[in-house]
Design an enzyme around this catalytic site. Structure first.
Site, mmCIF file in Angstrom:
data_model
loop_
_atom_site.group_PDB
_atom_site.id
_atom_site.type_symbol
_atom_site.label_atom_id
_atom_site.label_comp_id
_atom_site.label_asym_id
_atom_site.label_seq_id
_atom_site.Cartn_x
_atom_site.Cartn_y
_atom_site.Cartn_z
ATOM 1 N N HIS A 12 0.870 -1.197 0.000
ATOM 2 C CA HIS A 12 0.000 0.000 0.000
ATOM 3 C C HIS A 12 0.895 1.232 0.000
ATOM 4 O O HIS A 12 1.449 1.598 1.024
ATOM 5 C CB HIS A 12 -0.900 0.008 1.245
ATOM 6 C CG HIS A 12 -1.891 1.130 1.238
ATOM 7 N ND1 HIS A 12 -3.249 0.923 1.399
ATOM 8 C CD2 HIS A 12 -1.743 2.460 1.096
ATOM 9 C CE1 HIS A 12 -3.871 2.090 1.362
ATOM 10 N NE2 HIS A 12 -2.970 3.042 1.178
ATOM 11 N N HIS A 14 1.579 5.361 -1.671
ATOM 12 C CA HIS A 14 1.227 6.549 -2.468
ATOM 13 C C HIS A 14 2.513 7.120 -3.045
ATOM 14 O O HIS A 14 3.376 7.567 -2.294
ATOM 15 C CB HIS A 14 0.546 7.605 -1.597
ATOM 16 C CG HIS A 14 -0.740 7.122 -1.016
ATOM 17 N ND1 HIS A 14 -1.951 7.304 -1.645
ATOM 18 C CD2 HIS A 14 -1.010 6.429 0.115
ATOM 19 C CE1 HIS A 14 -2.918 6.752 -0.914
ATOM 20 N NE2 HIS A 14 -2.371 6.214 0.166
ATOM 21 N N LYS A 98 -9.357 -0.135 -5.888
ATOM 22 C CA LYS A 98 -9.374 0.519 -4.580
ATOM 23 C C LYS A 98 -10.692 1.224 -4.329
ATOM 24 O O LYS A 98 -11.163 2.009 -5.158
ATOM 25 C CB LYS A 98 -8.215 1.533 -4.519
ATOM 26 C CG LYS A 98 -8.121 2.331 -3.225
ATOM 27 C CD LYS A 98 -7.675 1.499 -2.041
ATOM 28 C CE LYS A 98 -7.827 2.230 -0.719
ATOM 29 N NZ LYS A 98 -6.722 3.112 -0.399
ATOM 30 N N HIS A 135 -10.547 1.178 1.852
ATOM 31 C CA HIS A 135 -10.315 2.144 2.922
ATOM 32 C C HIS A 135 -11.496 1.949 3.869
ATOM 33 O O HIS A 135 -12.611 2.384 3.581
ATOM 34 C CB HIS A 135 -10.257 3.572 2.375
ATOM 35 C CG HIS A 135 -9.939 4.569 3.445
ATOM 36 N ND1 HIS A 135 -8.771 5.264 3.496
ATOM 37 C CD2 HIS A 135 -10.651 4.940 4.552
ATOM 38 C CE1 HIS A 135 -8.754 6.031 4.567
ATOM 39 N NE2 HIS A 135 -9.887 5.861 5.223
ATOM 40 N N HIS A 173 -4.690 -0.611 5.857
ATOM 41 C CA HIS A 173 -4.189 0.144 7.011
ATOM 42 C C HIS A 173 -5.098 0.037 8.227
ATOM 43 O O HIS A 173 -5.651 1.031 8.685
ATOM 44 C CB HIS A 173 -3.922 1.610 6.646
ATOM 45 C CG HIS A 173 -4.965 2.271 5.774
ATOM 46 N ND1 HIS A 173 -6.297 2.295 6.088
ATOM 47 C CD2 HIS A 173 -4.854 2.917 4.587
ATOM 48 C CE1 HIS A 173 -6.952 2.940 5.139
ATOM 49 N NE2 HIS A 173 -6.095 3.323 4.224
ATOM 50 N N ASP A 246 1.392 2.697 3.510
ATOM 51 C CA ASP A 246 0.543 3.889 3.340
ATOM 52 C C ASP A 246 1.389 5.160 3.408
ATOM 53 O O ASP A 246 0.896 6.217 3.825
ATOM 54 C CB ASP A 246 -0.592 3.930 4.368
ATOM 55 C CG ASP A 246 -1.726 4.852 3.927
ATOM 56 O OD1 ASP A 246 -1.769 5.234 2.743
ATOM 57 O OD2 ASP A 246 -2.568 5.210 4.770
HETATM 58 O O1 DOR Z 1 -3.369 9.348 5.663
HETATM 59 C C1 DOR Z 1 -3.717 9.071 4.527
HETATM 60 N N1 DOR Z 1 -3.169 9.654 3.446
HETATM 61 N N2 DOR Z 1 -4.683 8.167 4.355
HETATM 62 C C2 DOR Z 1 -5.213 7.926 3.160
HETATM 63 O O2 DOR Z 1 -6.097 7.130 3.091
HETATM 64 C C3 DOR Z 1 -4.760 8.656 1.973
HETATM 65 C C4 DOR Z 1 -3.409 9.174 2.139
HETATM 66 C C5 DOR Z 1 -3.027 10.204 1.104
HETATM 67 O O3 DOR Z 1 -3.252 9.979 -0.090
HETATM 68 O O4 DOR Z 1 -2.460 11.230 1.488
HETATM 69 ZN ZN ZN Z 2 -3.398 5.046 1.506
#
Ligand code: DOR
Ligand code: ZN
Length: 345
Positions: A12, A14, A98, A135, A173, A246
């Site tokens: 997971h 970003h 997702k 989520h 998460h 995450d």
């Molecule tokens: O804390 C988070 N940041 N939780 C999420 O679900 C998305 C992520 C983000 O894209 O910044």
């Molecule tokens: Zn995330």
């Protein structure tokens, strides 16, 4: 002390796009062989063609001589078509879809307002065995922010799993004892990722000496008893639980603001932070299974063949990392010590 493990995967992550992608991707590529890439860009990655193009941008942003593999996902919206899902399921590029409840977190406005409305699309995912990554929080203002995960399980996850008996689901998460208990008792088609920050911090960390925006994430940090339950689950050897950082970089100004974004950046020290957490409970022997085996098994991927070596040697994290547009991202432990280091390849 040194610890050699099979090269891990991040299930997971970003990575963002453009300047920010270029600035952060090397951190993940140095540690992980593969990562499941979240699709919450602006605009969101909702089609196979967009996922293919995003994958190419990630590959072009990689430092030379890395063989990091991005495993792509599609962003489920109220408009996702069954045909797009069927096409996607047959591609080698996209591994999962997702689900974000609309409004629950960063770039989630395109998310789903009513889960039952997308049941026809989920039926196609079940048919083609394409996992749904959730989520797992309700975005109901009537529900207390600390209860939103537990309510999601009762209100949405239980009916979904009953309705689709072969659908594979990852509760992403997880942050609560409730989620740990639920996933532990669920069949093998249900799994959960756990972040390093939820293993290391409880909600007191949000207010340590003042308000701490760089520790704000979604789902929000919980009480110490929940952190302990997560740590017990991650280190138990139970294959339902595996690594998903995450890691979510944001520009510093977007977090230190009147309405700061959710997201904690951990990619710069991800596996080292997990090692700290596992060491806390004397279970470093379980790190490899959690970081390198359970997730690959769930996603039906071969285990990685390379190895990484961790060393119990403290280092100080930089105050911030420069993003290519001259803004900065403040990582977890900014200016502080991480107890484990990664040896160079
Ligand atoms: O804390 C988070 N940041 N939780 C999420 O679900 C998305 C992520 C983000 O894209 O910044
Ligand atoms: Zn995330």
């Amino acid at each position: 002390m040194r610890l050699a493990i099979t090269r891990p995967d991040d299930f997971h992550l970003h990575l963002r796009d453009g300047d920010m992608l270029a600035a952060v991707v090397g951190h993940s590529a140095r540690r992980f062989a593969r990562a499941i890439i979240m699709p919450n860009l602006r605009p969101a990655v909702t089609t196979l063609a967009q996922a293919e193009a995003y994958r190419q941008r990630i590959l072009s942003g990689l430092p030379p001589e890395t063989d990091f593999q991005p495993l792509m996902t599609l962003y489920l919206t109220g408009n996702t078509s069954a045909q797009e899902i069927a096409r996607t399921a047959q591609s080698q590029v996209v591994c999962a879809v997702k689900y974000y409840p609309a409004g629950a977190t960063t770039n989630s406005d395109a998310g789903v307002r009513d889960l039952s409305q997308v049941y026809p699309v989920i039926e196609v995912m079940e048919k083609y065995d394409l996992p749904l990554l959730m989520h797992g929080e309700v975005n109901d203002p009537q529900v207390d922010i600390f209860d939103r995960e537990a309510v999601f399980i009762e209100r949405h996850l239980l009916p979904l799993l009953a309705r689709f008996p072969r659908l594979r689901v990852v509760l992403e998460h997880i942050t609560t004892l409730d989620a740990v208990d639920f996933v532990r008792g669920a069949p093998a088609r249900v799994a959960a990722t756990i972040t390093a920050h939820h293993l290391l911090l409880n909600r007191n960390a949000l207010f340590q000496g003042g308000i701490r925006p760089h520790r704000f994430c979604a789902p929000i940090l919980k009480r110490e008893n929940h952190r302990r339950a997560l740590l017990a689950a991650a280190t138990s050897g139970d294959p339902h639980f595996f690594l998903g950082t995450d890691s979510a970089p944001h520009r510093r100004a977007d977090k230190e603001s009147d309405c700061g974004c959710a997201g904690i950046y951990t990619a710069h020290a991800a596996i080292e932070l997990y090692a700290e957490a596992f060491e806390q409970v004397g279970r470093l022997d379980q790190l490899e299974a959690f970081a390198s085996f359970h997730g690959a098994h769930f996603y039906r991927l071969p285990r990685n063949t390379g190895r990484i070596v961790l060393e119990r040697k403290p280092w100080t994290v930089p105050e911030s990392y420069l993003l290519a547009d001259n803004s900065r991202c403040k990582p977890l432990r900014s200016g502080e010590v991480v107890r484990w280091s990664l040896e160079d390849d």
